[in-house]
Design an enzyme around this catalytic site. Sequence first.
Site, PDB file in Angstrom:
ATOM      1  N   TRP A 211     -57.333 -89.274   1.401  1.00 55.04           N
ATOM      2  CA  TRP A 211     -57.398 -88.689   0.051  1.00 55.04           C
ATOM      3  C   TRP A 211     -57.097 -89.799  -0.943  1.00 55.04           C
ATOM      4  CZ3 TRP A 211     -52.792 -86.311  -2.764  1.00 55.04           C
ATOM      5  CH2 TRP A 211     -53.195 -85.761  -3.992  1.00 55.04           C
ATOM      6  N   ASP A 292     -49.241 -84.474   5.877  1.00 50.98           N
ATOM      7  CA  ASP A 292     -49.676 -83.889   4.609  1.00 50.98           C
ATOM      8  C   ASP A 292     -50.473 -82.643   4.965  1.00 50.98           C
ATOM      9  OD1 ASP A 292     -50.745 -83.148   2.213  1.00 50.98           O
ATOM     10  OD2 ASP A 292     -51.832 -85.014   1.835  1.00 50.98           O
ATOM     11  N   LYS A 328     -54.525 -74.650  -2.409  1.00 53.56           N
ATOM     12  CA  LYS A 328     -55.774 -74.175  -1.822  1.00 53.56           C
ATOM     13  C   LYS A 328     -55.601 -72.840  -1.110  1.00 53.56           C
ATOM     14  CE  LYS A 328     -55.741 -78.163  -1.807  1.00 53.56           C
ATOM     15  NZ  LYS A 328     -55.278 -79.228  -2.709  1.00 53.56           N
TER      16      LYS A 328
HETATM   17  N1  PLA Z   1     -53.207 -83.826  -0.063  1.00 51.74           N
HETATM   18  C1  PLA Z   1     -54.538 -83.763   0.128  1.00 51.74           C
HETATM   19  C2  PLA Z   1     -55.114 -84.265   1.400  1.00 51.74           C
HETATM   20  C3  PLA Z   1     -55.367 -83.217  -0.877  1.00 51.74           C
HETATM   21  O1  PLA Z   1     -56.680 -83.162  -0.679  1.00 51.74           O
HETATM   22  C4  PLA Z   1     -54.790 -82.766  -2.077  1.00 51.74           C
HETATM   23  C5  PLA Z   1     -55.649 -82.204  -3.174  1.00 51.74           C
HETATM   24  C6  PLA Z   1     -53.381 -82.851  -2.211  1.00 51.74           C
HETATM   25  C7  PLA Z   1     -52.634 -83.391  -1.165  1.00 51.74           C
HETATM   26  C8  PLA Z   1     -52.625 -82.422  -3.421  1.00 51.74           C
HETATM   27  O2  PLA Z   1     -52.845 -81.190  -3.895  1.00 51.74           O
HETATM   28  P1  PLA Z   1     -51.889 -80.482  -4.936  1.00 51.74           P
HETATM   29  O3  PLA Z   1     -51.004 -81.515  -5.556  1.00 51.74           O
HETATM   30  O4  PLA Z   1     -52.797 -79.854  -5.908  1.00 51.74           O
HETATM   31  O5  PLA Z   1     -51.108 -79.506  -4.135  1.00 51.74           O
HETATM   32  N2  PLA Z   1     -56.966 -82.728  -3.269  1.00 51.74           N
HETATM   33  C9  PLA Z   1     -57.961 -82.167  -4.220  1.00 51.74           C
HETATM   34  C10 PLA Z   1     -57.425 -82.161  -5.647  1.00 51.74           C
HETATM   35  C11 PLA Z   1     -58.332 -80.758  -3.819  1.00 51.74           C
HETATM   36  C12 PLA Z   1     -56.973 -83.481  -6.189  1.00 51.74           C
HETATM   37  O6  PLA Z   1     -57.592 -84.529  -5.968  1.00 51.74           O
HETATM   38  O7  PLA Z   1     -55.931 -83.461  -6.872  1.00 51.74           O
HETATM   39  C13 PLA Z   1     -59.236 -83.036  -4.144  1.00 51.74           C
HETATM   40  O8  PLA Z   1     -60.171 -82.775  -4.915  1.00 51.74           O
HETATM   41  O9  PLA Z   1     -59.306 -83.932  -3.286  1.00 51.74           O
END
Ligand code: PLA
Length: 479
Positions: A211, A292, A328
């Site tokens: 991510w 995570d 989510k």
């Molecule tokens: N960890 C992973 C692997 C994630 O994909 C995301 C969110 C988070 C943590 C953190 O989410 P939160 O802080 O909202 O609880 N990823 C999203 C949103 C869905 C983002 O980038 O913030 C994404 O589009 O990849």
Amino acid sequence: MLSTTIKSAGARQAVLRARIAPLAAARAVSIWSKVPQGPPVSSPIGARTRSLPIAVLTRSIAGCITEAFKADSNPKKINLGALLSLSPTLPYHVPSSPHPGGPKNAQLTPSSPGVGAYRDDAGKPYVLPSVREAERRVIDDKMNKEYAGITGVPEFPQAAAKLAYGNDSPALGRIAATQTISGTGALRLGAEFLQRWHAGEKKIRIPTPSWANHKAIFQDARLEVEQYRYYNKDTIGLDFDGMVQDLKSAPEGSVFLFHACAHNPTGVDPTPEQWKEISQICLQKKHLPFFDMAYQGFASGDSDRDAFAVRQFIRDGHKILLSQSFAKNMGLYGERAGAFSIVGEDAEEVKRIDSQLKIIIRPMYSNPPIHGARIAATILNDPKLYTQWQAEVKGMADRIITMRKLLREKLEGLGSKHDWSHITSQIGMFAYTGLKPDEVEKVTKDYSVYFTKDGRISVSGITSDNVGHLAEAIYKVKG
Ligand code: PLA
């Protein structure tokens, strides 16, 4: 006399002006004038990493995708770029949505897609009925708005821990758990804890790719970030051998970040058997696992199944760190409900860990927001509402799984000779199609289907209506 007075008044003003001018000029140079323009926040870190050629895609490119998408007049256009949109046009009021397959919402325009969030089959944001019900109860209870404690709404962290570790987990009773500002806040808190208290090297190893925000989160806590092998772009699957080699060659006691389920961005997870092997290697090497878990329940539709890796590591005796997000699986994105926990040796150790977590949190944000955590706690602590929520999570996961199947079927139905099995074997919101950057470009140019250059699509942007056009576009370009 009069003219002298006037003259002298004019002269005084001139003198005053002369004095003020340099002051004003000095003031025009702001004290922040040396603050440089930073790159767009949503840029993925991988895009700037030489070792990560796959991540040629960037969130800023995704930003451009949205712009290009908006400007496209093709009525069949689809945006599967899925970036966190900060657009003020984001619909904050979401009318109640019968799900799945509710009536098409006229409010939805193609100009508000692409958020990193679940969409229903009409392409619309979805508020879970169990969340609506819990929220109603919270409001009816007329609770006050006073501060929560440093670790949050009291009923929440342990309930969140039970969801992750399981009701009968051998770890219960020795888990230091706290509410956090969603998953990101949990990761940041864990990073800070590692920085202060991990006796070994101040370094964390994250998968390639990961991510986009992981690297920034850990680096901001002054941890060094290294990457281990994870995704094999030739097989569009897991590079298990590479991963194992990197686990084995890392120095004893290294910290490894694992995506508990629904790896973002690849959708490629280790199998249960592979997780068992990973756990054993980590035991032998005394590695410290940091999980995570941002998609529990959202991946397979079954919260227990999605928690397999976490629970296997606990069964094997690991003392893990865990970040949880309810963005989510409860659709509580903007409520920022999350949790962070550390499994300790015993109650006494947990007490010490707990005290240090509070010491980190208090000067950082003092205490977390209450509303989302109250909603989540209401759902987690009420057996009936919990059952309802589980069914709704399954509904979301099933829709995504169905869209994967449909896309694959349509591609095969069109006569594509390519192996599309990865579309259905991958899991979660994102799918790596295996399309090359030039192919993505062609799909976008000729068919108005927008997604990132590495071929990643957000499956939540696919609907029964647009899947046909998507399959056709991919088929025409890829064959
Ligand atoms: N960890 C992973 C692997 C994630 O994909 C995301 C969110 C988070 C943590 C953190 O989410 P939160 O802080 O909202 O609880 N990823 C999203 C949103 C869905 C983002 O980038 O913030 C994404 O589009 O990849």
